[in-house]
Scaffold this motif. Structure first.
Motif, PDB file in Angstrom:
ATOM      1  N   ARG A  40       0.815  -1.217   0.000  1.00  0.00           N
ATOM      2  CA  ARG A  40       0.000   0.000   0.000  1.00  0.00           C
ATOM      3  C   ARG A  40       0.845   1.262   0.000  1.00  0.00           C
ATOM      4  O   ARG A  40       0.398   2.304  -0.455  1.00  0.00           O
ATOM      5  CB  ARG A  40      -0.947  -0.011   1.203  1.00  0.00           C
ATOM      6  CG  ARG A  40      -2.128  -0.911   0.929  1.00  0.00           C
ATOM      7  CD  ARG A  40      -2.935  -1.242   2.132  1.00  0.00           C
ATOM      8  NE  ARG A  40      -3.898  -2.281   1.794  1.00  0.00           N
ATOM      9  CZ  ARG A  40      -4.445  -3.096   2.668  1.00  0.00           C
ATOM     10  NH1 ARG A  40      -4.119  -3.015   3.935  1.00  0.00           N
ATOM     11  NH2 ARG A  40      -5.312  -3.999   2.278  1.00  0.00           N
ATOM     12  N   LEU A  41       2.057   1.108   0.507  1.00  0.00           N
ATOM     13  CA  LEU A  41       2.937   2.281   0.564  1.00  0.00           C
ATOM     14  C   LEU A  41       3.650   2.509  -0.767  1.00  0.00           C
ATOM     15  O   LEU A  41       3.714   3.636  -1.260  1.00  0.00           O
ATOM     16  CB  LEU A  41       3.960   2.088   1.689  1.00  0.00           C
ATOM     17  CG  LEU A  41       4.585   3.328   2.296  1.00  0.00           C
ATOM     18  CD1 LEU A  41       3.536   4.327   2.730  1.00  0.00           C
ATOM     19  CD2 LEU A  41       5.448   2.948   3.489  1.00  0.00           C
ATOM     20  N   VAL A  42       4.173   1.437  -1.377  1.00  0.00           N
ATOM     21  CA  VAL A  42       4.955   1.626  -2.613  1.00  0.00           C
ATOM     22  C   VAL A  42       4.126   1.352  -3.869  1.00  0.00           C
ATOM     23  O   VAL A  42       4.501   1.773  -4.963  1.00  0.00           O
ATOM     24  CB  VAL A  42       6.247   0.766  -2.631  1.00  0.00           C
ATOM     25  CG1 VAL A  42       7.118   1.099  -1.447  1.00  0.00           C
ATOM     26  CG2 VAL A  42       5.942  -0.723  -2.671  1.00  0.00           C
ATOM     27  N   GLY A  43       2.982   0.648  -3.704  1.00  0.00           N
ATOM     28  CA  GLY A  43       2.044   0.477  -4.813  1.00  0.00           C
ATOM     29  C   GLY A  43       2.484  -0.462  -5.916  1.00  0.00           C
ATOM     30  O   GLY A  43       1.936  -0.412  -7.010  1.00  0.00           O
ATOM     31  N   ASP A  44       3.464  -1.320  -5.647  1.00  0.00           N
ATOM     32  CA  ASP A  44       3.911  -2.265  -6.684  1.00  0.00           C
ATOM     33  C   ASP A  44       4.218  -3.603  -6.016  1.00  0.00           C
ATOM     34  O   ASP A  44       4.998  -3.664  -5.064  1.00  0.00           O
ATOM     35  CB  ASP A  44       5.174  -1.702  -7.369  1.00  0.00           C
ATOM     36  CG  ASP A  44       5.692  -2.618  -8.438  1.00  0.00           C
ATOM     37  OD1 ASP A  44       5.261  -2.476  -9.590  1.00  0.00           O
ATOM     38  OD2 ASP A  44       6.523  -3.506  -8.115  1.00  0.00           O
ATOM     39  N   GLU A  46       5.836  -6.405  -6.993  1.00  0.00           N
ATOM     40  CA  GLU A  46       7.212  -6.934  -7.056  1.00  0.00           C
ATOM     41  C   GLU A  46       8.122  -6.168  -6.084  1.00  0.00           C
ATOM     42  O   GLU A  46       8.908  -6.770  -5.357  1.00  0.00           O
ATOM     43  CB  GLU A  46       7.767  -6.839  -8.481  1.00  0.00           C
ATOM     44  CG  GLU A  46       7.364  -8.007  -9.362  1.00  0.00           C
ATOM     45  CD  GLU A  46       7.732  -9.368  -8.764  1.00  0.00           C
ATOM     46  OE1 GLU A  46       8.895  -9.553  -8.371  1.00  0.00           O
ATOM     47  OE2 GLU A  46       6.837 -10.236  -8.679  1.00  0.00           O
ATOM     48  N   ASP A  47       7.969  -4.846  -6.102  1.00  0.00           N
ATOM     49  CA  ASP A  47       8.770  -4.026  -5.174  1.00  0.00           C
ATOM     50  C   ASP A  47       8.429  -4.383  -3.724  1.00  0.00           C
ATOM     51  O   ASP A  47       9.319  -4.512  -2.874  1.00  0.00           O
ATOM     52  CB  ASP A  47       8.486  -2.531  -5.390  1.00  0.00           C
ATOM     53  CG  ASP A  47       9.244  -1.988  -6.585  1.00  0.00           C
ATOM     54  OD1 ASP A  47      10.146  -2.681  -7.061  1.00  0.00           O
ATOM     55  OD2 ASP A  47       8.904  -0.882  -7.046  1.00  0.00           O
ATOM     56  N   ALA A  48       7.123  -4.538  -3.471  1.00  0.00           N
ATOM     57  CA  ALA A  48       6.684  -4.853  -2.100  1.00  0.00           C
ATOM     58  C   ALA A  48       7.258  -6.197  -1.653  1.00  0.00           C
ATOM     59  O   ALA A  48       7.704  -6.349  -0.511  1.00  0.00           O
ATOM     60  CB  ALA A  48       5.166  -4.862  -2.023  1.00  0.00           C
ATOM     61  N   LEU A  49       7.289  -7.155  -2.570  1.00  0.00           N
ATOM     62  CA  LEU A  49       7.811  -8.485  -2.221  1.00  0.00           C
ATOM     63  C   LEU A  49       9.324  -8.438  -1.982  1.00  0.00           C
ATOM     64  O   LEU A  49       9.820  -9.024  -1.010  1.00  0.00           O
ATOM     65  CB  LEU A  49       7.474  -9.489  -3.340  1.00  0.00           C
ATOM     66  CG  LEU A  49       7.714 -10.947  -2.987  1.00  0.00           C
ATOM     67  CD1 LEU A  49       6.793 -11.414  -1.870  1.00  0.00           C
ATOM     68  CD2 LEU A  49       7.533 -11.840  -4.201  1.00  0.00           C
ATOM     69  N   ASP A  50      10.020  -7.730  -2.861  1.00  0.00           N
ATOM     70  CA  ASP A  50      11.481  -7.586  -2.680  1.00  0.00           C
ATOM     71  C   ASP A  50      11.794  -6.906  -1.351  1.00  0.00           C
ATOM     72  O   ASP A  50      12.698  -7.321  -0.625  1.00  0.00           O
ATOM     73  CB  ASP A  50      12.080  -6.739  -3.814  1.00  0.00           C
ATOM     74  CG  ASP A  50      12.106  -7.500  -5.130  1.00  0.00           C
ATOM     75  OD1 ASP A  50      11.894  -8.723  -5.093  1.00  0.00           O
ATOM     76  OD2 ASP A  50      12.301  -6.859  -6.176  1.00  0.00           O
ATOM     77  N   LEU A  51      11.023  -5.858  -1.060  1.00  0.00           N
ATOM     78  CA  LEU A  51      11.249  -5.128   0.197  1.00  0.00           C
ATOM     79  C   LEU A  51      10.938  -6.012   1.404  1.00  0.00           C
ATOM     80  O   LEU A  51      11.642  -5.973   2.408  1.00  0.00           O
ATOM     81  CB  LEU A  51      10.388  -3.861   0.250  1.00  0.00           C
ATOM     82  CG  LEU A  51      10.793  -2.709  -0.683  1.00  0.00           C
ATOM     83  CD1 LEU A  51       9.807  -1.558  -0.578  1.00  0.00           C
ATOM     84  CD2 LEU A  51      12.186  -2.197  -0.355  1.00  0.00           C
ATOM     85  N   VAL A  97       2.508   6.972 -11.086  1.00  0.00           N
ATOM     86  CA  VAL A  97       1.334   6.719 -11.913  1.00  0.00           C
ATOM     87  C   VAL A  97       0.141   6.555 -10.973  1.00  0.00           C
ATOM     88  O   VAL A  97       0.115   5.661 -10.133  1.00  0.00           O
ATOM     89  CB  VAL A  97       1.534   5.438 -12.753  1.00  0.00           C
ATOM     90  CG1 VAL A  97       0.295   5.168 -13.606  1.00  0.00           C
ATOM     91  CG2 VAL A  97       2.767   5.577 -13.630  1.00  0.00           C
ATOM     92  N   LEU A  98      -0.784   7.455 -11.091  1.00  0.00           N
ATOM     93  CA  LEU A  98      -1.950   7.415 -10.203  1.00  0.00           C
ATOM     94  C   LEU A  98      -3.074   6.620 -10.853  1.00  0.00           C
ATOM     95  O   LEU A  98      -3.265   6.685 -12.067  1.00  0.00           O
ATOM     96  CB  LEU A  98      -2.428   8.843  -9.911  1.00  0.00           C
ATOM     97  CG  LEU A  98      -1.439   9.726  -9.155  1.00  0.00           C
ATOM     98  CD1 LEU A  98      -1.959  11.147  -9.094  1.00  0.00           C
ATOM     99  CD2 LEU A  98      -1.217   9.212  -7.748  1.00  0.00           C
ATOM    100  N   PRO A  99      -3.844   5.896 -10.068  1.00  0.00           N
ATOM    101  CA  PRO A  99      -4.968   5.166 -10.639  1.00  0.00           C
ATOM    102  C   PRO A  99      -6.015   6.123 -11.198  1.00  0.00           C
ATOM    103  O   PRO A  99      -6.020   7.308 -10.871  1.00  0.00           O
ATOM    104  CB  PRO A  99      -5.521   4.386  -9.440  1.00  0.00           C
ATOM    105  CG  PRO A  99      -4.460   4.401  -8.415  1.00  0.00           C
ATOM    106  CD  PRO A  99      -3.685   5.653  -8.640  1.00  0.00           C
ATOM    107  N   ASP A 100      -6.880   5.572 -12.007  1.00  0.00           N
ATOM    108  CA  ASP A 100      -7.933   6.361 -12.656  1.00  0.00           C
ATOM    109  C   ASP A 100      -8.778   7.091 -11.621  1.00  0.00           C
ATOM    110  O   ASP A 100      -9.373   6.477 -10.739  1.00  0.00           O
ATOM    111  CB  ASP A 100      -8.803   5.382 -13.477  1.00  0.00           C
ATOM    112  CG  ASP A 100      -9.948   6.091 -14.171  1.00  0.00           C
ATOM    113  OD1 ASP A 100      -9.952   7.332 -14.151  1.00  0.00           O
ATOM    114  OD2 ASP A 100     -10.815   5.394 -14.726  1.00  0.00           O
TER     115      ASP A 100
END
Lengths: 179, 197
Positions: A40-44, A46-51, A97-100
């Protein structure tokens, strides 16, 4: 919660003595919470899993520095906070990139989560983190202050400003009513 | 009590003492605006929970790796009873060894100032003298070169002056001879005319 803490203490003590299996058990108890906080903080994903992986590796290496095993959760989230903001700082020159933004206009329950996601993405990183830690992770204000290393008044200020922004963003759904 | 947006949010998160919470609730019963605000905040909180937690795509697990495992002393350090026993054992061993082996008290050697000075001087001489010798030789060479240059210049100047003097003497001699000749001619001419008689 008390039982959970007691079990965590036991696992931490075993992990400190080199018990990798005990540490893996500890990871399995916390990985979902840490992953969702980071997501929820980084919004990605793959990044969240790596972190998440990085957070648990650092936690293992620094387990000896944890003074009070009863404070494991704020300590672990503090590591996650540092890792997340380290990534966000690297990303900062790019435009997120913000959601719609039209999601908030739709009142279908299936899309409510998208509207919330969109509204959360419009908050500053600090405001979003305060919402995540309070509303999704259920921490007390004092614990959040410990994780973020700032006064309780700052935590409240960030959270309450965020809540006002979210309230306005989700007002169209509120006025129509969720189907 | 007047309207307080922060107090309403504190109530929402259960961050108020019981008495204060009662006061805010009483106020809300009489204030439609605050009631509506509380309702909207409650909706927002509920709506936020529409975002469900996700399962991590992969499970995280660590394998036993000697690099990351704590060392034997780290394990010992983090285990209270073992550390206590080890400390007691170490203390007992130290006392026993001390009882049997009493090292003679060492008299701290007092340094001799004269010896230290002599050593310093020797070291200074060893390092300084060659450098001084080299510097002196270099300075002497430079002086000699400069003196030679001055001497050569003086010689050149002396030769030039001598040559100039020689030329001047030669010119004077020639002029004297010419004057002598003219005088002789005048003598002869006046004799012919009987002027000198």
């Amino acid at each position: 919660m008390i039982f959970r803490e007691a079990e965590d203490r036991d696992l931490i003590a075993k992990a400190r003595r080199g018990g990798v299996e005990a540490y893996n058990l500890l990871v399995s108890r916390w990985e979902k919470r840490i992953f969702n906080y980071l997501l929820r903080l980084v919004g990605d994903r793959e990044d969240a899993l790596d972190l998440t992986q990085e957070v648990f590796l650092k936690a293992y290496q620094n387990l000896g520095k944890l003074d009070d095993a009863g404070r494991f959760a704020p300590w672990l989230f503090r590591i996650a906070h540092n890792e997340a903001f380290s990534l966000l700082r690297k990303r900062r020159p790019e435009t997120d990139v913000l959601p719609d933004e039209n999601h908030a206009q739709r009142a279908f329950p299936i899309e409510l989560s998208l509207a919330v996601e969109s509204a959360l993405a419009r908050l500053s990183e600090e405001q979003r983190e305060a919402v995540i830690l309070k509303i999704y992770q259920g921490f007390k204000f004092e614990e959040i202050a410990e994780v973020l290393s700032c006064p309780v008044s700052t935590v409240k200020s960030r959270l309450y400003t965020a809540l006002d922004l979210l309230k306005d963003a989700l007002a169209p759904i509120h006025s129509r009513g969720v189907q | 009590m007047s309207c307080s947006p922060d107090a309403i949010k504190d109530l929402l998160f259960g961050a108020l003492e019981a008495a204060e919470a009662s006061r805010v609730k009483e106020h809300m019963q009489q204030c439609a605006g605050c009631r509506e605000e509380f309702d909207r905040l409650q909706f927002t909180q509920t709506a936020l929970h529409a975002l469900r937690d996700e399962e991590p795509p992969r499970r995280i697990a660590f394998v036993s790796d000697r690099v990351f495992e704590p060392r034997w002393w780290q394990r010992l350090w983090h285990s209270g009873p073992q550390l206590g026993f080890a400390s007691a054992a170490l203390l007992a061993a130290a006392i026993t060894i001390h009882a049997f082996v009493r090292p003679a008290p060492e008299v701290a050697a007092v340094p001799d100032p004269a010896a230290i000075e002599a050593r310093i001087m020797a070291e200074v001489s060893r390092r300084i003298e060659p450098a001084v010798r080299a510097a002196v030789a270099e300075a002497e060479a430079r002086q000699k070169e400069k003196a030679d240059e001055i001497l050569a210049a003086a010689r050149r100047e002396f030769q030039a002056q001598r040559e100039a003097d020689r030329l001047m003497l030669s010119t004077l001699a020639e002029e004297f001879t010419l004057l002598q000749k003219r005088y002789n001619v005048l003598q002869l001419a006046s004799a012919d005319l009987g002027v000198l008689r």
